[in-house]
Enzyme design. Structure first.
Site, PDB file in Angstrom:
ATOM      1  N   GLU A 138       0.801  -1.223   0.000  1.00  0.00           N
ATOM      2  CA  GLU A 138       0.000   0.000   0.000  1.00  0.00           C
ATOM      3  C   GLU A 138       0.839   1.282   0.000  1.00  0.00           C
ATOM      4  O   GLU A 138       0.307   2.362   0.264  1.00  0.00           O
ATOM      5  CB  GLU A 138      -0.986  -0.006   1.180  1.00  0.00           C
ATOM      6  CG  GLU A 138      -1.962  -1.171   1.107  1.00  0.00           C
ATOM      7  CD  GLU A 138      -2.848  -1.315   2.324  1.00  0.00           C
ATOM      8  OE1 GLU A 138      -2.500  -0.753   3.377  1.00  0.00           O
ATOM      9  OE2 GLU A 138      -3.873  -1.994   2.225  1.00  0.00           O
ATOM     10  N   GLU A 198      -6.737  -7.011  -1.799  1.00  0.00           N
ATOM     11  CA  GLU A 198      -7.178  -7.391  -0.452  1.00  0.00           C
ATOM     12  C   GLU A 198      -8.688  -7.321  -0.353  1.00  0.00           C
ATOM     13  O   GLU A 198      -9.268  -6.236  -0.413  1.00  0.00           O
ATOM     14  CB  GLU A 198      -6.572  -6.471   0.615  1.00  0.00           C
ATOM     15  CG  GLU A 198      -5.074  -6.608   0.780  1.00  0.00           C
ATOM     16  CD  GLU A 198      -4.547  -5.760   1.931  1.00  0.00           C
ATOM     17  OE1 GLU A 198      -5.367  -5.280   2.737  1.00  0.00           O
ATOM     18  OE2 GLU A 198      -3.322  -5.574   2.013  1.00  0.00           O
TER      19      GLU A 198
END
Length: 881
Positions: free
Chosen positions: A478, A544
């Site tokens: 991320e 995710e």
């Protein structure tokens, strides 16, 4: 000085000297002691006269915490609240977990002897027989070390002593409850989860130790290092084409050669594939290290490597040798990876051997939080992912670059790997976070030593790049690393050292998945209305997304003290042990199955939710492949600790219903029901058209009576998701009062079932009222032992035993619903683990039977039995014929 000719003759005559003693791992007989209890120098400790009689038996590979647990000096941190009973390094100071490790070993090799360390966390100084091997302290969890120890060995006695002082990370970080604690652990080039996360408690020593292999390697004067294997497969290939009919493939091999002598050396670097040698004559200057590129090798009839669900992951095993000086394994798979930008989904699309692959993946942290890693455990975990019908594992950036044994298992089972480097948005400054010690600008510059990160990344690329399973490199979780590190990775390390793979900037970056079509990012997380997975658009290559994942009562008993085995209550605070183990709530979902009696009842109903959630997740994403999505990666499929969230199997390798919901929803050719459109659908994740496929649709009530039956022939093309029959309106009518069962099947032309999907649908209020008063089933069970199964090539462990279990449901009664099969030790009544089931949590229609297979490694002195229990079947145990 030896002349060139005589040195060549020496190399040719070397085998009797070089291979008189084979390579070996230093993995037993270690001793350790805390630095505060040792007052001698490394020079003194590494000499045989210094006594270690009062030292601890050390676990190497392992960590300080593993050693303390094994010596019963600290409790098992996986049980109850035990982890809080161990002092944290942030409180004790680093010296508390700074340890000396000593190993005595016998070494009499006549050639060059090398000491190789594959991973130390975090720093170390090394002495051998009174001599310091590293001039400066080594730092970095992932940076390998190699020392030529030939001149320091005891030449007469062969008795040698190795002493290693291991230092923890610095700083260790404050485990204050934030993601990665206060974030300072990320100032090191190490893993970040050790300071705690929302799915794990802090590891008290931050995994300080000699955590990976220590080996002795023997060579002549020339050593082979860092081989590089590249395969080129032109055109679009198909997996069901015999090797003899495959077009040729190209194999390119190179390696670094190091000449340790003061003379020029000439020799042949070579390998052999399918009886055909490829070689190069090499001349090395004194003390030189040189990269040698061998001529291209044309494999005329290649056996291609394919990801799980698309074909067989064929592997080649050979060796690379230089003269008679050094030989190393050369294992590879013949395949070519490419990616393109899908303009419809606006995300990256993967092709293997010219065919596009829809990614069905799982996020993976690490096998064990304390780094108790083994080939056997890796094999079990990757096999579980294969059994889920997944084709990719993402190795999350707050953990490791996974070990070669992990990758070898992925190679065997056809699991692609998406490998992050060691950054996370949490620790490395993506978000403002009051739990962090330093501001975002400062954290964005983590780690402190950028050169160490870059050197470690290059080293790990060299370590792992030959595995056919490795598909993607990623800058971090991320977030990208600091700019200089990022450009070193993207513009230099990957293009130079591994130019056949795609590099993603970070795990949900625009370079992977561009969120411009009204989506809502990654996620969702937690239990969802199953229609969400079909109707709510997310990132087009979602890195995710996930749901719940609690195990059943047998699983919970392994790590929750008896007095805490209490069912969670919706809208009430969880028990402290549940909370400590990061329980994620099921909200009201389990109550749809009726009132909760106790934790056993809660956990059984949770398995119904587990199965439904993960089947719907993969079905919903697959239903939109190539128009909304090019891939999806579940957060997450396993836990390295006894956490109560995000897992298809528990830490002890006991699968729960999540695994089998995925097994169903991810199968390569799959029939399913779209609850939003009310349509039956077929998803074909294979490369061939399936013709003359019969679709069978049947609806049954709670008594087993068939309310509707239909069957038709269809054709389904390759790599497609397609609507077929509208049945939603009829189902809504039939299920309104108490719910119904929906059986969807695909049969081939031989009337063999190729996809079998069984739904239980709620009544009009969303409750499963009919399940609450189902009559008991009259299921009968037969279990028998099949012939011994040989261990697969290069698979660790003994040959497997296979058991077949047949469940028969007589006609005239109800569905035998949601039956869990277990293999147990009849003496303890405990499940044997791990066991691999071809299917589980199965339902059997009236008048039908189902056979599942169980593979397991026999345990001495145990004659197992089979246990079966179901929603409407009391648990019984059966002998194995």
């Amino acid at each position: 000085m030896t002349n060139h000719r005589s040195l060549v003759l020496f190399l040719l005559a070397l085998p009797s000297l070089l291979f008189a003693q084979s390579d070996y791992e230093l993995n037993t007989g270690w001793k350790c002691q805390a630095i505060g209890k040792v007052h001698a120098t490394g020079e003194r400790l590494s000499q045989a006269g210094y006594s270690t009689r009062d030292w601890l038996d050390a676990t190497v590979p392992g960590t300080v915490m593993t050693t303390l647990i094994n010596n019963h000096l600290e409790p098992d941190p996986f049980y109850g609240l035990n982890n809080d009973k161990t002092p944290d390094i942030y409180t004790t100071g680093r010296d508390h977990y700074t340890y000396w490790f000593i190993k005595n070993f016998k070494e009499t090799s006549g050639g060059q002897t090398w000491l190789d360390l594959r991973g130390v966390n975090y720093g170390c100084d090394i002495w051998l027989n009174g001599h310091k091997l590293n001039e400066q302290t080594h730092y970095g969890m992932y940076l390998r070390q190699s020392y030529n120890i030939t001149k320091y060995l005891a030449p007469k006695s062969g008795d040698n002593r190795l002493a290693i002082l291991v230092y923890p990370p610095d700083p260790v970080g404050n485990p204050n409850g934030g993601q990665g604690g206060d974030g300072e652990i990320a100032r090191n080039v190490t893993h970040q989860y050790v300071a705690g996360w929302d799915w794990i408690q802090p590891i008290r020593d931050r995994n300080t130790g000699i955590w990976d292999k220590v080996t002795i390697h023997h060579t002549g004067v020339v050593r082979i290092r860092n081989p590089h294997i590249v395969t080129e497969v032109s055109g679009a290939r198909l997996p069901d084409v015999l090797a003899k009919d495959q077009a040729p493939a190209v194999l390119r091999v190179s390696a670094e050669l190091e000449n340790t002598s003061t003379d020029t050396v000439t020799g042949t670097l070579q390998y052999m594939v399918d009886g055909e040698p490829t070689f190069a004559l090499v001349k090395l200057a004194p003390g030189a290290t040189k990269e040698i590129r061998l001529p291209y090798h044309i494999i005329m009839h290649p056996r291609l490597w394919w990801p799980n669900g698309y074909g067989t992951p064929e592997l080649y095993h050979t060796t690379l040798s230089f003269a008679d000086s050094d030989t190393i394994p050369l294992d590879f798979g013949v395949r070519e990876l490419t990616t393109t930008w899908n303009p419809t989904t606006h995300s990256r699309e993967l092709q293997i051997n010219g065919q596009k692959i829809f990614i069905k993946g799982g996020n993976y942290i690490v096998s064990d939080e304390l780094l108790r890693l083994s080939p056997e455990r890796y094999d079990a975990e990757i096999r579980f992912h294969r059994d889920m019908n997944l084709n990719l594992i993402r190795v999350w950036g707050g953990a490791l670059t996974e070990r070669p044994e992990f990758y070898a298992a992925c190679d065997r089972y056809g699991l692609l790997v998406f490998q992050d480097f060691w950054n996370s948005g949490d620790c490395n400054g993506r978000w403002e976070d009051p739990m962090k010690k330093e501001d975002q600008w400062t954290r964005k510059r983590y780690p402190d030593d950028h050169n160490l990160f870059i050197a470690s990344a290059a080293d790990q690329v060299k370590l792992l790049r030959n595995h056919p399973s490795l598909a993607f490199w990623c800058g971090g979780n991320e977030i990208t690393p600091p700019e200089d590190i990022f450009h070193a990775l993207k513009d230099s390390i990957i293009p130079t050292l591994d130019d056949t793979r795609t590099f993603f900037d970070y795990s949900n970056s625009d370079s992977m998945s561009f969120n411009n079509l009204g989506g809502n990012g990654d996620g969702p997380y937690g239990v969802q209305d199953i229609k969400t997975f079909w109707a709510k658009r997310t990132f087009p290559f979602n890195s995710e997304v996930g749901s719940v994942g609690m195990g059943d009562y047998e699983s919970l008993q392994r790590f929750i003290p008896k007095e805490h085995l209490v069912a969670p209550v919706y809208h009430q605070k969880e028990d402290e042990v549940f909370n400590y183990h990061k329980y994620i709530g099921y909200d009201s979902s389990v109550y749809a199955y009726g009132p909760i009696k106790d934790l056993r009842d809660f956990a059984e109903k949770a398995q119904l939710v587990n199965y439904d959630q993960y089947r719907a997740l993969m079905e919903g994403f697959s239903s939109h492949m190539w128009d909304w999505y090019t891939g999806v990666i579940i957060w997450k499929t396993q836990n390295p600790w006894t956490a109560l969230r995000g897992q298809m199997y528990d830490y002890y390798l006991d699968p729960n219903a999540c695994l089998y919901g995925l097994h169903s929803g991810s199968e390569p050719l799959h029939i399913m029901y779209d609850p939003v459109a009310g349509m039956t659908m077929i998803v074909n994740n294979t490369f061939r058209t399936h013709r003359d496929i019969m679709m069978q649709v049947q609806v049954l009530d709670m008594s087993g009576k068939s309310l509707m039956h239909s069957q038709q022939f269809f054709e389904v093309g390759p790599t497609v998701a397609k609507n077929y029959l509208p049945i939603g309106h009829l189902l809504d009518q039939l299920r309104s009062t108490e719910g119904v069962f929906l059986s969807l099947r695909l049969l081939d032309i031989h009337q063999q079932i190729v996809s079998d999907n069984f739904y239980w649908l709620p009544d009009s209020t969303g409750n499963y009222s009919g399940l609450r008063h189902m009559p008991p089933s009259a299921l009968t069970i037969e279990a028998s032992r099949a012939p011994q199964q040989p261990a697969a090539q290069n698979t660790p462990g003994a040959a497997a035993t296979r058991i077949t279990v047949t469940l028969k449901n007589p006609a005239g009664g109800p569905v035998a619903f949601f039956n869990r099969v277990s293999l147990i030790d009849p003496g303890t009544k405990q499940r044997l683990l791990p066991v691999f089931y071809s299917d589980n949590y199965v339902s059997v229609l009236p008048g039908e039977s189902k056979t599942i297979t169980l593979d397991y490694t026999p345990k001495p002195g145990v004659t197992p039995q089979v246990s079966v229990r179901g929603w409407n079947l009391a648990e019984k145990t059966y002998p194995i014929k």
